[in-house]
Design an enzyme around this catalytic site. Sequence first.
Site, mmCIF file in Angstrom:
data_model
loop_
_atom_site.group_PDB
_atom_site.id
_atom_site.type_symbol
_atom_site.label_atom_id
_atom_site.label_comp_id
_atom_site.label_asym_id
_atom_site.label_seq_id
_atom_site.Cartn_x
_atom_site.Cartn_y
_atom_site.Cartn_z
ATOM 1 N N GLU A 1 116.589 15.635 -26.724
ATOM 2 C CA GLU A 1 116.078 14.496 -25.953
ATOM 3 C C GLU A 1 115.845 14.925 -24.502
ATOM 4 O OE1 GLU A 1 114.921 11.217 -26.469
ATOM 5 O OE2 GLU A 1 114.491 11.584 -24.353
ATOM 6 N N LEU B 1 120.184 8.529 -24.527
ATOM 7 C CA LEU B 1 119.617 8.476 -25.880
ATOM 8 C C LEU B 1 119.025 7.082 -26.160
ATOM 9 C CD1 LEU B 1 122.489 10.319 -27.812
ATOM 10 C CD2 LEU B 1 120.421 11.296 -26.779
ATOM 11 N N CYS C 1 112.495 2.291 -27.311
ATOM 12 C CA CYS C 1 113.008 1.022 -27.836
ATOM 13 C C CYS C 1 114.239 0.558 -27.064
ATOM 14 C CB CYS C 1 113.333 1.194 -29.317
ATOM 15 S SG CYS C 1 114.045 -0.261 -30.050
ATOM 16 N N LYS D 1 114.138 -7.948 -24.960
ATOM 17 C CA LYS D 1 114.793 -9.096 -25.609
ATOM 18 C C LYS D 1 115.921 -9.648 -24.741
ATOM 19 C CE LYS D 1 111.916 -8.350 -27.799
ATOM 20 N NZ LYS D 1 110.880 -7.302 -27.991
ATOM 21 N N SER E 1 105.805 7.228 -28.008
ATOM 22 C CA SER E 1 104.537 6.868 -27.362
ATOM 23 C C SER E 1 104.777 6.517 -25.893
ATOM 24 C CB SER E 1 103.919 5.671 -28.084
ATOM 25 O OG SER E 1 104.769 4.555 -27.983
ATOM 26 N N ILE F 1 103.140 -6.996 -26.012
ATOM 27 C CA ILE F 1 103.861 -6.766 -24.745
ATOM 28 C C ILE F 1 103.474 -7.807 -23.707
ATOM 29 C CG2 ILE F 1 104.030 -5.190 -22.757
ATOM 30 C CD1 ILE F 1 104.106 -2.875 -24.695
ATOM 31 N N GLU G 1 91.965 -10.940 -21.758
ATOM 32 C CA GLU G 1 91.933 -10.295 -23.074
ATOM 33 C C GLU G 1 90.482 -10.046 -23.492
ATOM 34 O OE1 GLU G 1 93.988 -9.017 -25.691
ATOM 35 O OE2 GLU G 1 92.032 -8.840 -26.657
ATOM 36 N N ASP H 1 106.091 6.284 -33.710
ATOM 37 C CA ASP H 1 104.910 5.965 -32.898
ATOM 38 C C ASP H 1 103.940 7.139 -32.760
ATOM 39 O OD1 ASP H 1 106.052 3.498 -32.458
ATOM 40 O OD2 ASP H 1 105.966 3.599 -30.273
ATOM 41 N N HIS I 1 121.137 -27.096 -46.050
ATOM 42 C CA HIS I 1 120.572 -28.202 -45.278
ATOM 43 C C HIS I 1 121.557 -28.622 -44.191
ATOM 44 C CE1 HIS I 1 118.319 -31.796 -44.328
ATOM 45 N NE2 HIS I 1 119.464 -32.491 -44.382
#
Length: 484
Positions: free
Chosen positions: A51, A56, A60, A69, A163, A202, A221, A330, A462
């Site tokens: 790496e 590490l 992501c 997130k 990527s 993104i 866009e 990726d 339920h």
Amino acid sequence: MSQLENIKSGNTTQNGAENKSYDLTVIGSGPGGYIAAIRASQLGFKTALIERYPVLGGTCLNVGCIPSKALLDSSEHFHNASHKFAKHGILLENLAVDLPQMMNRKNGVVQQMNAGIEYLMKKHNIEVIGGHATFEDKTTLKITKDKEEQFIKSNHFIIATGSKPLSLPGIETDGQRIITSTEALNLSEIPKHLMIIGGGVIGLELGSVYARLGAKVSVIEYMEGLVPNMDRTMAKELQKSLKKLGFEYYFKHKVKTVSRKGKTVTVKAENSKGEECCIEGDYCLVAVGRKPYTENLGLANIGIELDDRGRIIVDKQLQTNVKGIFAIGDVINGAMLAHKAEEEGVFVAETLAGQTPHINYNLIPGVVYTWPEVASVGQTEEELKTKGINYKVGTGPYKANGRAVASMDTDGLVKILAHADTDEILGVHIIGPRAADIIGEAVLAMEFRASAEDISRISHAHPTFSESLKEAALDATGKRALNF
Ligand code: FAD
Ligand code: NAD
């Protein structure tokens, strides 16, 4: 004799020190790489993981899935506190955002996970080597760190180098106000007006973070709507929901230039009629996709072939045109998703061990973590139409779901696409609360080639959001119970 000459001549020692050689060397510690290394080690391979970053976890963990997130969760709490709590009978005074603390929490989450991966590497006896890897020849890797070089030998390699953000021709990011997702995850102030080039995943996720914190958000866009490859029912619903949050859209607009003067950024774009418009803000996020990362990897030294988009070409075994060298995640063709990279890592490790693993690429779910969330698996309605497949549609609206009403989260629906003759489920698309979690049931059902009727006959607790999936299945089989 240099270490390289030594290692090439087959000598195992140099100056008394042992040269390093492995059964498998994985380049890149993202979700593809570290999961591949763990599985390989479990299967008995002497494994190394290289790496170039000091920590590490790859894109992501460090600048992608996890920090985004964390900020989405924090900003959602603030948004709910500002807009929903009073209706729940919870009154707050002097509500404010402490952005440095929000960023600190996010950094803490990432650091906790960094440490987790480090622990896993130790636990599985994987040798982690820090530095940038370059192929010297088909079995030798040069690893450079702080101008120091070392060479290692390996029988097999997995390239999992991931990527990097893509930019537009003539548009340069400055890392301060014209930014990529990496900087957008670490701003020191809330933008007043955040302009986003690209209405993809993104743009919508990071746009949601700052819109919830009070920024004006404009999406520019190129295509006609948001997330062009999403089922259009979902994309239109998402467009409406984000508009309610304050998003404004410039669809069918091609960005020509982005310039900055002091704190002001100007985006000039052209619509489909050739008319030019000028948008001004204090930040511009460029989110027009990502490109495979193969810089200084030495692929030309060993003749590894790339496609016209710079992705490493692999065969069905995920092996490159050089025997023994595989590529995943990726950096190869397919969805740029962490869980896709992970499946491919396991696939290669198990293939090397002589097993016959399988990946069903049609059943890799995709999630957009906006609110409401959007989650999907299988084919979209547009794809079924193009292929001429005879299908039927069942929907389950959240406004008919007791749990959704109780929590005031009634925007959205579940849509099941099933074969008109066999009733086999061909695609499931969900926009609404907990979509990211409910999609798991749809993936499981489709892995077992379930019919819509199968789901309609399974008892769902339920009241839960997952009852909307059952409702869509009932609808697809002509037995919809909750007709509003
Ligand atoms: P990466 O995670 O990119 O890891 C590659 C690693 O290789 C890096 O650490 C890099 O430093 C290292 N490397 C590269 N070249 C060398 C070299 N020569 N020598 C040594 N090391 C090298 N996906 C999801 O599924 N869910 C999400 O919610 C999600 N959110 C995202 C949010 C953002 C803002 C971004 C940018 C991406 C997000 N993604 C998400 C996509 C996800 O991050 C990628 O699909 C995933 O990280 C790909 O994993 P990978 O193992 O192929 O590569
Ligand atoms: P994307 O491919 O999702 O979206 C890029 C958008 O930019 C598209 O809508 C495209 O039409 C538009 N675009 C391209 N050129 C343009 C131009 N010149 N002017 C205006 N618009 C233009 O890419 P992204 O949002 O940068 O995300 C990159 C990758 O990261 C995606 O493949 C995605 O899978 C992954 N990711 C996944 C998640 C998740 O799973 N929740 C989250 C973030 C990122």
